[in-house]
Design a protein around this motif. Structure first.
Motif, PDB file in Angstrom:
ATOM      1  N   THR A  90      -5.205   1.134  -6.728  1.00 20.46           N
ATOM      2  CA  THR A  90      -6.534   1.733  -6.599  1.00 20.46           C
ATOM      3  C   THR A  90      -6.613   2.546  -5.298  1.00 20.46           C
ATOM      4  O   THR A  90      -6.063   2.148  -4.275  1.00 20.46           O
ATOM      5  CB  THR A  90      -7.652   0.677  -6.603  1.00 20.46           C
ATOM      6  OG1 THR A  90      -7.419  -0.247  -5.540  1.00 20.46           O
ATOM      7  CG2 THR A  90      -7.704  -0.063  -7.922  1.00 20.46           C
ATOM      8  N   ARG A  91      -7.280   3.681  -5.386  1.00 24.97           N
ATOM      9  CA  ARG A  91      -7.439   4.530  -4.201  1.00 24.97           C
ATOM     10  C   ARG A  91      -8.504   3.912  -3.312  1.00 24.97           C
ATOM     11  O   ARG A  91      -9.647   3.746  -3.716  1.00 24.97           O
ATOM     12  CB  ARG A  91      -7.804   5.945  -4.610  1.00 24.97           C
ATOM     13  CG  ARG A  91      -7.606   6.922  -3.473  1.00 24.97           C
ATOM     14  CD  ARG A  91      -7.586   8.352  -3.966  1.00 24.97           C
ATOM     15  NE  ARG A  91      -8.841   8.986  -3.622  1.00 24.97           N
ATOM     16  CZ  ARG A  91      -9.470   9.857  -4.369  1.00 24.97           C
ATOM     17  NH1 ARG A  91      -8.987  10.212  -5.522  1.00 24.97           N
ATOM     18  NH2 ARG A  91     -10.597  10.384  -3.967  1.00 24.97           N
ATOM     19  N   GLU A  92      -8.127   3.598  -2.084  1.00 24.74           N
ATOM     20  CA  GLU A  92      -9.037   2.959  -1.132  1.00 24.74           C
ATOM     21  C   GLU A  92      -9.851   3.963  -0.331  1.00 24.74           C
ATOM     22  O   GLU A  92     -11.028   3.778  -0.111  1.00 24.74           O
ATOM     23  CB  GLU A  92      -8.253   2.080  -0.150  1.00 24.74           C
ATOM     24  CG  GLU A  92      -7.631   0.868  -0.770  1.00 24.74           C
ATOM     25  CD  GLU A  92      -6.966  -0.020   0.265  1.00 24.74           C
ATOM     26  OE1 GLU A  92      -6.474   0.495   1.298  1.00 24.74           O
ATOM     27  OE2 GLU A  92      -6.933  -1.226   0.036  1.00 24.74           O
ATOM     28  N   ARG A  93      -9.186   5.004   0.142  1.00 21.96           N
ATOM     29  CA  ARG A  93      -9.864   5.969   1.006  1.00 21.96           C
ATOM     30  C   ARG A  93      -8.992   7.206   1.169  1.00 21.96           C
ATOM     31  O   ARG A  93      -7.821   7.207   0.814  1.00 21.96           O
ATOM     32  CB  ARG A  93     -10.175   5.357   2.372  1.00 21.96           C
ATOM     33  CG  ARG A  93      -8.949   5.016   3.177  1.00 21.96           C
ATOM     34  CD  ARG A  93      -9.311   4.209   4.427  1.00 21.96           C
ATOM     35  NE  ARG A  93      -8.142   3.926   5.220  1.00 21.96           N
ATOM     36  CZ  ARG A  93      -7.248   2.995   4.941  1.00 21.96           C
ATOM     37  NH1 ARG A  93      -7.384   2.235   3.878  1.00 21.96           N
ATOM     38  NH2 ARG A  93      -6.198   2.784   5.714  1.00 21.96           N
TER      39      ARG A  93
ATOM     40  N   ALA B 126      -4.194   1.065  -2.463  1.00 22.52           N
ATOM     41  CA  ALA B 126      -3.957  -0.369  -2.310  1.00 22.52           C
ATOM     42  C   ALA B 126      -2.700  -0.762  -3.091  1.00 22.52           C
ATOM     43  O   ALA B 126      -2.241   0.003  -3.955  1.00 22.52           O
ATOM     44  CB  ALA B 126      -5.168  -1.143  -2.825  1.00 22.52           C
TER      45      ALA B 126
ATOM     46  N   ALA C 197       0.841  -1.194   0.000  1.00 25.58           N
ATOM     47  CA  ALA C 197       0.000   0.000   0.000  1.00 25.58           C
ATOM     48  C   ALA C 197       0.879   1.247   0.000  1.00 25.58           C
ATOM     49  O   ALA C 197       2.067   1.191   0.346  1.00 25.58           O
ATOM     50  CB  ALA C 197      -0.906  -0.003   1.223  1.00 25.58           C
TER      51      ALA C 197
END
Length: 106
Positions: A89-92, A85, A4
């Motif tokens: 990909t953008r998680e938050r 991640a 991450a």
């Protein structure tokens, strides 16, 4: 192994941004297990010089020269951390006063 990444949103003229980045850089991190730490420079009209010790930013240093963070994504909060991640990909997004590690789903 991919891991991450925590991307800290920084405006170099903002003392709160610099303090947030310094705080995250002081944290002990295990490169084999913990998230990489990177910086997204925002609202900066010219490419800034590289920091003195860029190797501490194992997640990279990026300049948002097109203003995507503000104009396309609609963000406005300096010092937030964008959590990605291992696959990119953008998680938050984590606010500037919150611990990105505490919100982790490890």
């Amino acid at each position: 192994a991919p891991r991450a990444t925590w991307m800290v949103v920084v405006n170099p003229d903002c003392m709160h941004c610099r303090a947030r980045l310094a705080e995250l850089l002081r944290r002990p991190r295990d490169p084999a297990r913990d998230a990489a730490l990177g910086v997204l420079l925002v609202d900066v009209p010219r490419r800034p010089p590289l920091p003195d010790d860029p190797e501490r930013l194992d997640g990279g240093l990026y300049w948002d020269s097109l203003g995507v963070w503000r104009s396309r994504w609609g963000h406005r909060v300096y010092g937030e951390v964008l959590v990605f991640a291992p696959d990119g990909t953008r998680e938050r997004d984590v606010g500037p006063d919150l611990d990105p590690g505490a919100a982790s789903s490890r």
